[in-house]
Design a protein around this motif. Structure first.
Motif, short mmCIF file in Angstrom:
data_model
loop_
_atom_site.label_atom_id
_atom_site.label_comp_id
_atom_site.label_asym_id
_atom_site.label_seq_id
_atom_site.Cartn_x
_atom_site.Cartn_y
_atom_site.Cartn_z
N SER A 55 -1.57 21.57 -30.69
CA SER A 55 -1.83 20.18 -31.07
C SER A 55 -2.81 20.12 -32.24
O SER A 55 -3.44 21.11 -32.60
N GLU A 56 -2.94 18.90 -32.76
CA GLU A 56 -3.83 18.68 -33.89
C GLU A 56 -5.26 19.09 -33.54
O GLU A 56 -5.96 19.71 -34.34
N VAL A 57 -5.68 18.75 -32.32
CA VAL A 57 -7.04 19.08 -31.89
C VAL A 57 -7.27 20.59 -31.97
O VAL A 57 -8.28 21.06 -32.48
N VAL A 58 -6.28 21.35 -31.46
CA VAL A 58 -6.41 22.80 -31.46
C VAL A 58 -6.43 23.34 -32.89
O VAL A 58 -7.29 24.15 -33.25
N LEU A 59 -5.49 22.86 -33.71
CA LEU A 59 -5.44 23.35 -35.09
C LEU A 59 -6.74 23.03 -35.84
O LEU A 59 -7.23 23.84 -36.63
N ASN A 60 -7.31 21.87 -35.56
CA ASN A 60 -8.59 21.54 -36.17
C ASN A 60 -9.66 22.55 -35.80
O ASN A 60 -10.48 22.94 -36.61
N LYS A 61 -9.64 22.94 -34.54
CA LYS A 61 -10.61 23.92 -34.04
C LYS A 61 -10.45 25.27 -34.71
O LYS A 61 -11.41 25.99 -34.93
N LEU A 62 -9.19 25.62 -34.98
CA LEU A 62 -8.90 26.96 -35.50
C LEU A 62 -9.01 27.07 -37.02
O LEU A 62 -8.92 28.16 -37.57
N GLN A 63 -9.21 25.93 -37.68
CA GLN A 63 -8.98 25.96 -39.12
C GLN A 63 -9.99 26.76 -39.93
O GLN A 63 -9.70 27.11 -41.08
N ASP A 64 -11.14 27.08 -39.36
CA ASP A 64 -12.08 27.91 -40.12
C ASP A 64 -11.86 29.40 -39.88
O ASP A 64 -12.51 30.24 -40.49
N LEU A 65 -10.94 29.71 -38.97
CA LEU A 65 -10.74 31.11 -38.61
C LEU A 65 -9.67 31.80 -39.45
O LEU A 65 -9.64 33.01 -39.58
N HIS A 66 -8.77 30.99 -39.99
CA HIS A 66 -7.62 31.54 -40.69
C HIS A 66 -7.01 30.42 -41.55
O HIS A 66 -7.12 29.25 -41.18
N PRO A 67 -6.38 30.75 -42.68
CA PRO A 67 -5.82 29.67 -43.52
C PRO A 67 -4.63 28.91 -42.89
O PRO A 67 -4.38 27.76 -43.23
N LEU A 68 -3.92 29.57 -41.97
CA LEU A 68 -2.68 28.97 -41.48
C LEU A 68 -2.83 27.58 -40.81
O LEU A 68 -2.08 26.67 -41.14
N PRO A 69 -3.78 27.41 -39.89
CA PRO A 69 -3.86 26.11 -39.21
C PRO A 69 -3.97 24.93 -40.18
O PRO A 69 -3.32 23.90 -39.99
N LYS A 70 -4.76 25.09 -41.22
CA LYS A 70 -4.93 24.02 -42.19
C LYS A 70 -3.62 23.69 -42.89
O LYS A 70 -3.30 22.52 -43.13
N ILE A 71 -2.88 24.73 -43.22
CA ILE A 71 -1.59 24.54 -43.89
C ILE A 71 -0.65 23.76 -42.97
O ILE A 71 0.04 22.83 -43.39
N ILE A 72 -0.64 24.14 -41.69
CA ILE A 72 0.22 23.45 -40.73
C ILE A 72 -0.20 21.98 -40.60
O ILE A 72 0.65 21.08 -40.56
N LEU A 73 -1.50 21.74 -40.57
CA LEU A 73 -1.97 20.36 -40.45
C LEU A 73 -1.47 19.52 -41.62
O LEU A 73 -0.98 18.40 -41.45
N GLU A 74 -1.58 20.08 -42.82
CA GLU A 74 -1.12 19.33 -43.98
C GLU A 74 0.40 19.16 -43.94
O GLU A 74 0.92 18.10 -44.25
N TYR A 75 1.08 20.23 -43.52
CA TYR A 75 2.54 20.16 -43.43
C TYR A 75 2.96 19.02 -42.51
O TYR A 75 3.82 18.20 -42.83
N ARG A 76 2.30 18.94 -41.36
CA ARG A 76 2.65 17.89 -40.39
C ARG A 76 2.40 16.50 -40.97
O ARG A 76 3.18 15.59 -40.76
N GLN A 77 1.28 16.38 -41.69
CA GLN A 77 0.94 15.07 -42.25
C GLN A 77 2.00 14.64 -43.27
O GLN A 77 2.51 13.52 -43.21
N VAL A 78 2.35 15.56 -44.16
CA VAL A 78 3.34 15.20 -45.19
C VAL A 78 4.71 14.99 -44.55
O VAL A 78 5.45 14.07 -44.91
#
Ligand code: DCP
Ligand code: MN
Length: 391
Positions: A55-78
């Protein structure tokens, strides 16, 4: 284009190809391949299958650990922007027009709902998409899109929207009789409540409060009123749950009677099994006395939400009917009523009649005062007339 770019970036970051929209494939990459859950505190699991959540909450938590979560978050938004505003609308379009189906009885609070397309879900706030620049040294451009500009009024006409200001907060002031809250609306309204609150919270002068700050203050107010816990608020404000808890506390201390009102509403619901809106509509909440804590507290929040939001819905529908009638019987006005977006009415108005039309808001003030709240004046509003399309 952006989706394609993000997909490639995601594959690169993951070191493999996978389907970005598939949560099981994403779960595999994040947790089996990259093992990101080992690098942070507990990752929540899905309710049904008890799998690690993406979920978004989890990806937010993970986003400083690796570039992928942030990319997924943006992908979902777009992706969401594309599927609602482009593909969704196109699939409902006939000969260049859309025409929603309205449902009077589709929501638990008594609000109207619309489908095919859900025109109420089309944000009035702009969305932003990053446009990548492939020229060396050139910064990425941020493209701002206002979903509502997709709609164009007929030649010689302008869309005019009338939106109640602070509607549910006013209802809450009325129902709770909180003196501080009432004061905000009784004094000549020189400043906007959400702007004032945003300026206090961010410790900046109100002239510097941006639209986004005001919207955030609004979200905070309504989430506190409707009983969102400190965790959710913390996520929403980007602060720690402890800070969020103090924040809720200080809000409820300042507006003391809000708490009394919610307590009383819940108590009454416990006793009777239902709650009632300002115009007498009932909502039964069978779970209000459930043993299960989660079900019971959910019903308690629904009870409070219904009384405030349901009453606002009553009021909005009455305003809608009255304004419609007043326009229909007017010998001069030709405006067409196009849509109702909860506390907002959208008309298509002949350019030459815009001023005459927007002046009629005083009619509505009077109608609402007399019929709904005979004793108080703080329902005298429809304060913002905003031109969506400037022809
Ligand atoms: N609402 C909510 N949570 C939000 C935004 C809105 O619960 N984050 C509810 C409460 C609002 C109603 O929807 O009263 C209508 O939305 P508006 O954005 O019109 O909110 P307001 O009328 O309160 O504020 P404004 O003065 O900006 O119109
Ligand atoms: Mn409003």
């Amino acid at each position: 284009m952006r989706l394609k770019e993000l997909e490639q970036e995601a594959h690169r970051a993951a070191g493999q190809q996978f389907l970005l929209t598939s949560s099981s494939q994403l779960r595999e990459v994040l947790f089996e391949k990259l093992k990101l859950h080992m690098l942070c505190e507990k990752v929540p699991r899905t309710e049904m299958q008890h799998l690690q959540s993406t979920s978004e909450v989890v990806l937010n938590k993970l986003q400083d650990l690796h570039p992928l979560p942030k990319i997924i978050l943006e992908y979902r938004q777009v992706h969401k922007i594309k599927s609602t505003y482009v593909d969704g609308l196109l699939s409902c379009m006939k000969k260049g027009f859309i025409s929603s189906t309205w449902n009077q009885t589709g929501t638990v609070t008594g609000r109207l709902s619309a489908k095919h397309p859900n025109i109420q879900g089309i944000s009035k706030h702009p969305v932003q998409i990053i446009k990548k620049q492939y020229v060396k040294g050139k910064e990425n451009e941020i493209v701002t899109i206002s979903p509502r500009t997709l709609f164009v009024s007929a030649e010689g006409y302008t869309f005019l929207a009338a939106d109640f200001s602070h509607i549910e907060l006013r209802i809450l002031a009325h129902l709770s009789c909180d003196p501080e809250l009432l004061k905000l609306f009784q004094e000549p309204e020189t400043t906007d409540v959400f702007t004032t609150l945003a300026s206090q919270w961010r410790d900046i002068p109100s002239e510097q409060v941006k639209h986004a700050d005001r919207e955030q203050a609004k979200r905070v107010v309504y989430s506190v009123v409707y009983g969102a816990g400190k965790e959710r608020l913390a996520g929403c404000l980007g602060i720690t749950p402890l800070q969020a808890g103090q924040f809720i506390e200080s809000f409820l201390v300042k507006y003391k009677k809000i708490h009394d009102f919610t307590k009383k509403t819940i108590e009454q619901c416990h006793n009777e099994g239902y709650v009632v809106s300002i115009m007498g509509r009932k909502r039964h909440l069978p779970n209000i006395n459930a043993r299960d804590y989660r079900l019971r507290t959910q019903a308690e929040r629904q009870a409070v939400n219904f009384v405030v939001q349901g009453s606002a819905a009553d009021l909005c529908k009455m305003a809608m009917v009255e304004i419609f009638t007043s326009v229909a019987i007017s010998p001069t006005l030709t405006a067409r009523f196009v849509a109702q977006i909860h506390d907002e009415l959208l008309f298509e108005v002949e350019d030459s009649q815009i001023h005459e039309f927007s002046d009629r808001r005083s009619d509505v003030d009077i109608i609402i005062q007399i019929q709904v709240i005979p004793v108080k004046v703080y329902f005298a509003f429809i304060s913002r007339c905003q031109f969506i399309s400037e022809n």
